[in-house]
Motif scaffolding. Structure first.
Motif, PDB file in Angstrom:
ATOM      1  N   SER A   1       0.831  -1.210   0.000  1.00 34.77           N
ATOM      2  CA  SER A   1       0.000   0.000   0.000  1.00 34.77           C
ATOM      3  C   SER A   1       0.862   1.255   0.000  1.00 34.77           C
ATOM      4  CB  SER A   1      -0.920  -0.038   1.216  1.00 34.77           C
ATOM      5  OG  SER A   1      -1.566   1.185   1.370  1.00 34.77           O
ATOM      6  N   SER A   2       1.976   1.232   0.767  1.00 33.07           N
ATOM      7  CA  SER A   2       2.830   2.416   0.840  1.00 33.07           C
ATOM      8  C   SER A   2       3.597   2.636  -0.460  1.00 33.07           C
ATOM      9  CB  SER A   2       3.799   2.319   2.016  1.00 33.07           C
ATOM     10  OG  SER A   2       4.871   1.477   1.693  1.00 33.07           O
ATOM     11  N   ARG A   3       3.629   1.624  -1.328  1.00 29.43           N
ATOM     12  CA  ARG A   3       4.269   1.799  -2.648  1.00 29.43           C
ATOM     13  C   ARG A   3       3.253   2.138  -3.729  1.00 29.43           C
ATOM     14  NH1 ARG A   3       8.615  -2.138  -1.428  1.00 29.43           N
ATOM     15  NH2 ARG A   3      10.256  -0.784  -0.698  1.00 29.43           N
ATOM     16  N   GLY A   4       2.024   2.430  -3.315  1.00 26.31           N
ATOM     17  CA  GLY A   4       1.044   2.875  -4.296  1.00 26.31           C
ATOM     18  C   GLY A   4       0.164   1.772  -4.862  1.00 26.31           C
TER      19      GLY A   4
ATOM     20  N   SER B   1       1.658   7.733   6.179  1.00 33.15           N
ATOM     21  CA  SER B   1       2.000   7.153   4.892  1.00 33.15           C
ATOM     22  C   SER B   1       0.755   6.751   4.109  1.00 33.15           C
ATOM     23  CB  SER B   1       2.902   5.936   5.095  1.00 33.15           C
ATOM     24  OG  SER B   1       2.265   5.025   5.943  1.00 33.15           O
TER      25      SER B   1
ATOM     26  N   ILE C   1      -1.397   4.567   4.659  1.00 33.96           N
ATOM     27  CA  ILE C   1      -1.734   3.140   4.649  1.00 33.96           C
ATOM     28  C   ILE C   1      -3.088   2.951   5.311  1.00 33.96           C
ATOM     29  CG2 ILE C   1      -1.105   0.871   5.587  1.00 33.96           C
ATOM     30  CD1 ILE C   1       1.828   1.813   5.336  1.00 33.96           C
TER      31      ILE C   1
ATOM     32  N   LYS D   1      -2.713   7.586  -5.343  1.00 31.94           N
ATOM     33  CA  LYS D   1      -1.900   6.718  -4.480  1.00 31.94           C
ATOM     34  C   LYS D   1      -0.462   6.561  -4.978  1.00 31.94           C
ATOM     35  CE  LYS D   1      -3.022   2.513  -1.998  1.00 31.94           C
ATOM     36  NZ  LYS D   1      -2.711   3.023  -0.669  1.00 31.94           N
ATOM     37  N   LYS D   2      -0.324   6.392  -6.302  1.00 32.90           N
ATOM     38  CA  LYS D   2       1.017   6.213  -6.856  1.00 32.90           C
ATOM     39  C   LYS D   2       1.828   7.508  -6.780  1.00 32.90           C
ATOM     40  CE  LYS D   2       1.350   2.295  -9.904  1.00 32.90           C
ATOM     41  NZ  LYS D   2       1.575   1.831 -11.275  1.00 32.90           N
TER      42      LYS D   2
ATOM     43  N   ALA E   1       3.104   7.895  -3.363  1.00 28.90           N
ATOM     44  CA  ALA E   1       4.221   6.980  -3.091  1.00 28.90           C
ATOM     45  C   ALA E   1       5.515   7.449  -3.748  1.00 28.90           C
ATOM     46  CB  ALA E   1       3.868   5.564  -3.551  1.00 28.90           C
TER      47      ALA E   1
ATOM     48  N   HIS F   1       8.174   0.715  -8.036  1.00 31.48           N
ATOM     49  CA  HIS F   1       6.787   0.423  -8.428  1.00 31.48           C
ATOM     50  C   HIS F   1       5.936   1.664  -8.741  1.00 31.48           C
ATOM     51  CE1 HIS F   1       3.101  -1.945  -8.705  1.00 31.48           C
ATOM     52  NE2 HIS F   1       2.538  -0.996  -7.996  1.00 31.48           N
ATOM     53  N   PRO F   2       5.966   2.703  -7.887  1.00 34.35           N
ATOM     54  CA  PRO F   2       5.085   3.845  -8.178  1.00 34.35           C
ATOM     55  C   PRO F   2       5.422   4.576  -9.479  1.00 34.35           C
ATOM     56  CG  PRO F   2       6.419   4.259  -6.224  1.00 34.35           C
ATOM     57  CD  PRO F   2       6.590   2.824  -6.573  1.00 34.35           C
TER      58      PRO F   2
ATOM     59  N   GLN G   1      12.288   4.821  -4.140  1.00 36.15           N
ATOM     60  CA  GLN G   1      11.045   5.546  -4.398  1.00 36.15           C
ATOM     61  C   GLN G   1      11.312   7.040  -4.602  1.00 36.15           C
ATOM     62  OE1 GLN G   1       8.794   3.153  -1.100  1.00 36.15           O
ATOM     63  NE2 GLN G   1       7.301   4.599  -1.909  1.00 36.15           N
TER      64      GLN G   1
END
Lengths: 334, 260
Positions: A229-232, B52, B54, B74-75, B78, B105-106, B158
């Motif tokens: 979740s914290s990585r999107g 964060s 979450i 969300k991305k 991040a 990932h983001p 990130q």
């Protein structure tokens, strides 16, 4: 992950599948001659070799490939979603859920299609989705983890529960239905034709493509839902897509072939040894290797006691049981 | 006045009827190195998870650089904020380099592979955290201190402006504790990164952080420089034990009073 090594690795798995698909039709209780099978001078009704090859062996092999691919991918995805490598359609009771759905449909004589989708498959899909949701909600701790002990207990419980309902329906069913049910429950690839394959193939392919589309999200979920979740990653959405799609491909396959056990457990483990746990490659590699694996098992099932053919589910379970014990033993902390 | 990185106002969060965060407000400024301290169950981890994004708080507003976080994709969020959990259980045999790359990932769209740029950024993150030399090993087979550094590398991949860490030193021996805190200090001073670190070791917080927030029962008891927050009477009341405080090189040192 680098694109070149990705393509190279998948090519190897593809060649293995290609070889399997070319060799398996030639093996069987009756020797067939390819020159006669492809002969243009004999007409179709006289050409026994051609009818064995094209009407009996080939559809069965293609069905095995589709079923093996679907069950293996479902296993790989369930393991990632539940962060437990002992998860699989069979161990979680997902296959028995599908079986229950299918048996209900058989007992009610629902032998028709709804918008091109066989009703038996639809029932099996609902059965497997129900089983997944049951296990998921029963096992998940408040930290979002799925401890092995509880996961396996829940799987065993789901299996027993669905099996008892299947037996109940079986008991009430007529003699001919009862025969269909028992034969189907053994898990086999023998009752098939090209129509079945044409229904299964698009559903399973689309399912696998959807899972491939969310494969990187699944990677992150396999390391923990909070860090994902914290990585999107939209965790809830990915979980929904994963569970529904895995149920869909398991359900459709089980509706046709019966609950063929352990394929979804064994194949992802073997493939992971070669390609690692990254689902971007694990999903396509499990598709290709799962297909080869079940076709090879079925070739043994067709020839081991020739001319008697045993259901392939018996072969996979005989391989899977000891494999599962080995996994459990390895997993136990010293 | 330094610009605000994150503003949390009147945050409340309840878990199973137990209030965990209780009408709490914090303003994180650019280049802060905040030590988040407080007894077990005081709400440190939950506050980090709220920061964060979450978990969503039951009430209150969170702004990141002036805009409400619930309106930020969300991305995108991040790409600016990364969070490192407390433990790192890993079921599957991912390599260290793969774990670090997951931090990209983001920045990636579905089905895409990491570009040359992504690999370069991950390698730089591994150099910063001194993890390059074991990048081919399995994450599951390295030591706790190494895992923590790999997780920091993954978070750095990130490219965050704000880095949130949940007890990064609690499972480590003395040498690794100092190593991790020195890496964080370096990120704060040389890379202008803003950090919020939940921690139990008051002496480490005193030595490395430039601001300390003391939590108790989901409320902020005290917030300010280490010298201001680390006071005998406040700490004794919050932790419920007697303490001795010393001063060394301008830092406060805290020891529980034993056997008096």
């Amino acid at each position: 992950m680098k694109i070149m090594s990705y393509i190279k690795t998948l090519s190897v798995f593809f060649l293995v599948l290609l070889a399997t698909l070319l060799i398996a039709p030639l093996i069987g209780s009756t020797d067939i001659s390819l020159t006669r099978a492809f002969s243009t001078t004999l007409n179709n009704s006289n050409n026994i070799d051609a009818s064995i090859l094209f009407q009996v062996r080939l559809p069965r092999i293609l069905l095995g490939a589709i079923a093996g691919a679907a069950l293996s991918v479902a296993g790989a995805v369930l393991q990632a979603l539940l962060r437990n490598d002992l998860a699989a359609p069979f161990t979680l009771g997902v296959s028995s859920g599908a079986a229950l759905g299918a048996v209900i449909a058989i007992a009610l004589n629902l032998n028709f299609t709804l918008l091109g989708f066989p009703v038996i498959s639809l029932f099996a899909f609902m059965g497997s989705l129900g089983a997944i949701l049951l296990v998921f909600n029963l096992v998940r701790t408040r930290h979002g983890e799925f401890p092995t002990g509880i996961l396996l207990l829940a799987g065993v419980t789901a299996n027993f529960f669905f099996a008892s309902l299947v037996m109940f329906i079986h008991y009430l069913a007529s003699l001919s239905q009862s025969f269909t049910i028992i034969r189907w429950l053994m898990g086999g690839l023998d009752i098939t034709n090209y129509d079945t394959i044409l229904t299964l193939f698009p559903i399973v392919s689309i399912g696998i493509l959807i899972l491939l589309f969310v494969s990187r999200d699944l990677n992150l979920i396999s390391t923990g839902i909070h860090s994902a979740s914290s990585r999107g990653v939209n965790v809830e959405k990915t979980q929904k897509i994963g569970f529904i799609t895995a149920s869909l491909i398991t359900g459709t396959v089980v509706a046709t072939c019966g609950p063929i056990g352990f394929v979804g457990l064994i194949v992802p483990h073997i493939v992971r040894l070669f390609v690692g746990p990254d689902l971007r490659i694990l999903i396509p590699a499990s598709t290709l290797f799962g297909a080869s694996f079940l076709v090879i098992c079925d070739t043994f099932a067709r020839t081991l006691l020739a001319p008697t053919e045993i259901p392939v589910g018996i072969i996979t379970a005989m391989l899977g049981g000891p494999f599962f014990v080995w996994l459990l033993k390895r997993k136990r902390p010293l | 006045m330094t610009p605000l990185k994150m503003e949390l106002e009147n945050i409340s969060f309840t878990y199973n009827i137990k209030p965990v965060l209780n009408d709490l407000s914090v303003f994180i400024q650019e280049n802060d190195f905040i030590g988040l301290i407080g007894p077990n169950g005081s709400g440190k981890s939950t506050l980090l998870k709220v920061m964060s994004a979450i978990i969503k708080p039951d009430s209150g507003s969170i702004k990141f650089k002036g805009s409400e976080t619930r309106n930020i994709n969300k991305k995108n969020f991040a790409q600016s904020v990364s969070w490192i959990p407390q433990g790192h259980p890993m079921v599957f045999p991912f390599k260290v380099s793969e774990v670090v790359l997951m931090g990209r990932h983001p920045y990636l769209s579905p089905l895409s592979f990491e570009s040359h740029e992504d690999f370069k950024i991950s390698q730089r993150a591994m150099q910063t955290t001194m993890t390059s030399h074991f990048s081919d090993r399995l994450f599951n087979e390295i030591s706790e201190g190494e895992k923590q550094r790999v997780m920091i590398a993954s978070a750095l991949a990130q490219n965050p402006e704000l880095l949130l860490l949940d007890e990064p030193t609690s499972a480590l021996d003395l040498k690794y504790q100092i190593e991790i805190m020195s890496i964080l200090k370096d990120l704060n001073t040389n890379h202008k990164m803003t950090l919020v670190v939940a921690m139990h070791d008051l002496n480490l917080a005193s030595r490395f952080c430039n601001r300390i927030i003391l939590l108790n029962d989901g409320k902020i008891v005290s917030d300010g420089t280490p010298l201001k927050v680390l006071q005998k009477d406040i700490l004794e009341e919050v932790y419920g034990i007697e303490l001795d405080l010393y001063s060394k090189n301008g830092h406060t040192l805290i020891h529980p009073t034993i056997g008096k």
